[in-house]
Every structure is written in structure tokens, then in C-alpha cells.
Design a protein around this motif. Structure first.
Motif, PDB file in Angstrom:
ATOM      1  N   UNK A  97     100.779 -37.441  14.344  1.00  0.00           N
ATOM      2  CA  UNK A  97     101.578 -38.640  14.647  1.00  0.00           C
ATOM      3  C   UNK A  97     102.950 -38.526  13.987  1.00  0.00           C
ATOM      4  N   UNK A  98     104.006 -38.545  14.794  1.00  0.00           N
ATOM      5  CA  UNK A  98     105.389 -38.571  14.308  1.00  0.00           C
ATOM      6  C   UNK A  98     105.660 -37.492  13.241  1.00  0.00           C
ATOM      7  N   UNK A  99     105.156 -36.282  13.465  1.00  0.00           N
ATOM      8  CA  UNK A  99     105.321 -35.216  12.479  1.00  0.00           C
ATOM      9  C   UNK A  99     106.794 -34.901  12.241  1.00  0.00           C
ATOM     10  N   UNK A 100     107.569 -34.861  13.309  1.00  0.00           N
ATOM     11  CA  UNK A 100     108.998 -34.537  13.208  1.00  0.00           C
ATOM     12  C   UNK A 100     109.757 -35.684  12.543  1.00  0.00           C
ATOM     13  N   UNK A 101     109.442 -36.908  12.955  1.00  0.00           N
ATOM     14  CA  UNK A 101     110.232 -38.075  12.544  1.00  0.00           C
ATOM     15  C   UNK A 101     109.966 -38.508  11.106  1.00  0.00           C
ATOM     16  N   UNK A 102     108.828 -38.144  10.530  1.00  0.00           N
ATOM     17  CA  UNK A 102     108.469 -38.655   9.199  1.00  0.00           C
ATOM     18  C   UNK A 102     108.645 -37.617   8.097  1.00  0.00           C
ATOM     19  N   UNK A 103     109.431 -36.582   8.350  1.00  0.00           N
ATOM     20  CA  UNK A 103     109.618 -35.539   7.323  1.00  0.00           C
ATOM     21  C   UNK A 103     110.323 -36.084   6.082  1.00  0.00           C
ATOM     22  N   UNK A 104     111.068 -37.182   6.227  1.00  0.00           N
ATOM     23  CA  UNK A 104     111.715 -37.816   5.078  1.00  0.00           C
ATOM     24  C   UNK A 104     111.388 -39.308   5.038  1.00  0.00           C
TER      25      UNK A 104
END
Length: 335
Positions: free
Chosen positions: A215-222
């Protein structure tokens, strides 16, 4: 049960909310609403009733978010992996979704009053056509609302989303809208389903699981990640306050990481533009000496051309996606 719940916080909740709002607040919160099935087993009820209770909790949570000035919420409603569950459960979830989107369309005036924009992120082609059409109506009906945003991830996984974004960039290159040298991390972000939203400030997963489940791996990196043991249907205002407090305690380090990432992205893009400009000068220099002024002019030209190509490509991509929803809506009206 209504998607948008009216009602004020009680006195203690108001006091707590005001104390929290004195500090940095997340503008965008994402939820992995986990634990509906375990809640059903715990309460000796049917699975479907557990999922229904989970939806009711979402409506209540949206009310809390509104009072906490959280303008955007993203929820993991149905993973592509969920299609592997039993046919009865999948059919039940599809029927529940159909009922809830029908209810949402009945509440158009209320959604307009609160300025709620509904977005559905995922591959809708995997869903039954009647559900696709209901979703499309909800998206098209509310797309002009801009006070708060609810993103429902349905038939979604992050790896599928990233793969689709790569396909979109490949399509742009094939169509001659962009060059392969225009492909970048920043452009991929613009091709995700979530391109209209800022990345989540805070991601919350309930039920005690401590993984993101694609889930949202790219969007939650920070983003600030908070894992809570409570089952989703039992989620409370105080659980949400606890998660926001975790965000506030880590706000400075998160902001620093985001700033460093933005600087790194800008540096990478500058280096890529310089390389393209240098290659162009070598190919079209006609043997003339390449001084600093010519390099700077070539760099400015390369940057301007790239930005123009990308804007044209993103506009074409937006048109393609809007047409998908508009066509579904038109088909539903004709039907």
C-alpha cells in the motif's frame, strides 16, 4: 450509513483536538483499515457484518479528521490480493461497495455542502461493470469539490500502480510526447494514480500487523508510519490522537528527510539536463568552441523543451484518464 457524519466532538475531544492543533498537523492521513474479519470472529458475527462495521468506522473517522483539519484521507479499501479470497466473500465485498457508492450518490447535496472530492485509485477494469459505473459517477460528480478529499484505493496494490506508471511513460515515449531521457523519478510520481495528491504525512495501520501490504510504497517513503493493535471497527478518536502525536514527535526528522530528497531530485534533474544539453552541443556544434555561455544557453533550452514536453504528456495522460471515467458515466446514463 452515511459517508459524511454530522455532529460535534464532545468537550474532552474538543480540548484534546485544540491542544494537538497547536503543533504541526498532518494534512494527509492514510489508513490500512485492518481487522474487520477478526472483529467479526471476536463478536461471533458474519464476515460481511464485520466489513459493514468497518465502513461505519470509516464514516466516523472522516468526521474526526474534519474536526482536526485533516484535509485529505486515503484508505485501503480493497487490494488486488483480496480477489484470492473465497468467492462468497469477494462477491459480498463487491455488493457492499455497490451499496455504499449508491448511497454516496444519494448524498450529493451533502458532499457538495462539505466540498468532498471522491477519488478512486486502482484498476477499475478488474471490477464488475455496474460497480465501475457507480464509481465513475461518484468521481465525476465530485471532481470539482475542493475542501477535502477522500481517496479510496480499490482493486489496488502499490506494485501494480508503479508498473502502470511505467507503462504510461512508455506510452508517452511511443506517442512521441516525451523522450526516453525525460523519464525520471519525478515524472513517475506524476504518472501514479495518486498524482493529484500530496504524499501522506501519516500512515496508520490497525490490527497489530506491522507491514504495508503493498500500500502506497512509493508515496510513504518519507511518511510517519504508525502501527496500532486495535481492530479497525474498534478504532477510537483517542487512537487517532495517539497516531497524530507520534507524527508530531517525529515531524522535524520527517521534514528534514523530505527536504533532502527534494534537493537530491532537483540535483539529479539538473545533471540529466546538463548531460542532454552537452550531447546536443556535440552533435550540432559544427566544430565551434563550446564556451560557458553556449553551455548555459543549451542548458536553458534543454530544460524549457523538456518541461514543455512533460506538460503536454501529462495533459494527454489526464485527458485519457478523464475520458475513461466520463465514458463509464455516459454508458451508465444510456443503460
Amino acid at each position: 450509513m452515511s459517508w459524511i457524519r454530522e455532529g460535534e466532538l464532545n468537550l474532552l475531544e474538543k480540548i484534546s483536538a485544540n491542544i494537538l492543533k497547536a503543533g504541526p498537523m498532518p494534512k494527509h492521513v492514510a489508513f490500512i483499515m485492518d481487522g474487520n474479519r477478526r472483529f467479526a470472529r471476536k463478536k461471533h458475527m458474519e464476515r460481511q457484518e464485520g466489513h459493514m462495521q468497518g465502513f461505519n468506522k470509516l464514516a466516523e473517522t472522516l468526521r474526526w479528521c474534519k474536526h482536526l483539519n485533516i484535509q485529505e484521507v486515503t484508505v485501503y479499501a480493497f487490494s488486488i490480493e483480496n480477489f484470492k479470497r473465497t468467492k462468497d466473500e469477494v462477491d459480498g465485498l463487491m455488493e457492499l461497495a455497490k451499496q455504499k457508492f449508491e448511497k454516496l450518490l444519494e448524498e450529493r447535496e451533502n458532499l457538495e455542502k462539505h466540498g468532498v472530492c471522491i477519488r478512486v485509485l486502482g484498476d477499475l477494469n478488474m471490477l464488475p461493470l455496474d460497480l465501475q459505473q457507480l464509481i465513475a459517477k461518484a468521481v465525476v460528480t465530485t471532481k470539482s469539490h475542493n475542501k477535502c478529499f477522500l481517496n479510496v484505493c480499490f482493486a489496488y496494490t502499490s506494485r501494480y500502480e508503479i508498473t502502470n506508471a511505467v507503462r504510461e511513460m512508455a506510452w508517452g515515449v511511443e506517442q512521441g510526447l516525451i523522450k526516453s531521457s525525460d523519464v525520471s523519478e519525478a515524472l513517475l510520481s506524476e504518472c501514479l494514480y495518486s498524482n493529484n495528491s500530496p504524499n501522506p504525512d501519516l500512515l496508520i495501520r490497525t490490527s497489530g500487523e506491522v507491514r504495508l501490504s503493498d500500500f502506497l510504497l512509493w508515496q510513504t517513503s518519507h511518511s510517519c508510519l504508525v502501527f496500532q493493535s486495535v481492530l479497525w471497527p474498534e478504532y477510537s478518536f483517542w487512537n487517532l490522537c495517539e497516531a497524530i502525536l507520534q507524527f508530531q514527535l517525529n515531524h522535524k526528522s520527517i521534514q528534514k528527510a523530505r527536504d533532502l530528497h527534494r534537493e537530491h531530485q532537483a540535483f539529479q534533474q539538473l545533471e540529466a539536463d546538463r548531460a542532454c544539453a552537452a550531447e546536443h552541443l556535440l552533435q550540432h556544434g559544427n566544430g565551434k568552441p563550446i564556451d560557458a555561455q553556449r553551455r548555459q544557453e543549451a542548458l536553458l533550452h534543454q530544460t524549457a523543451c523538456r518541461e514543455e514536453r512533460i506538460q503536454d504528456f501529462l495533459q494527454a495522460l489526464k485527458h485519457k484518464r478523464d475520458s475513461f471515467f466520463n465514458d463509464l458515466t455516459s454508458e451508465a446514463i444510456l443503460a
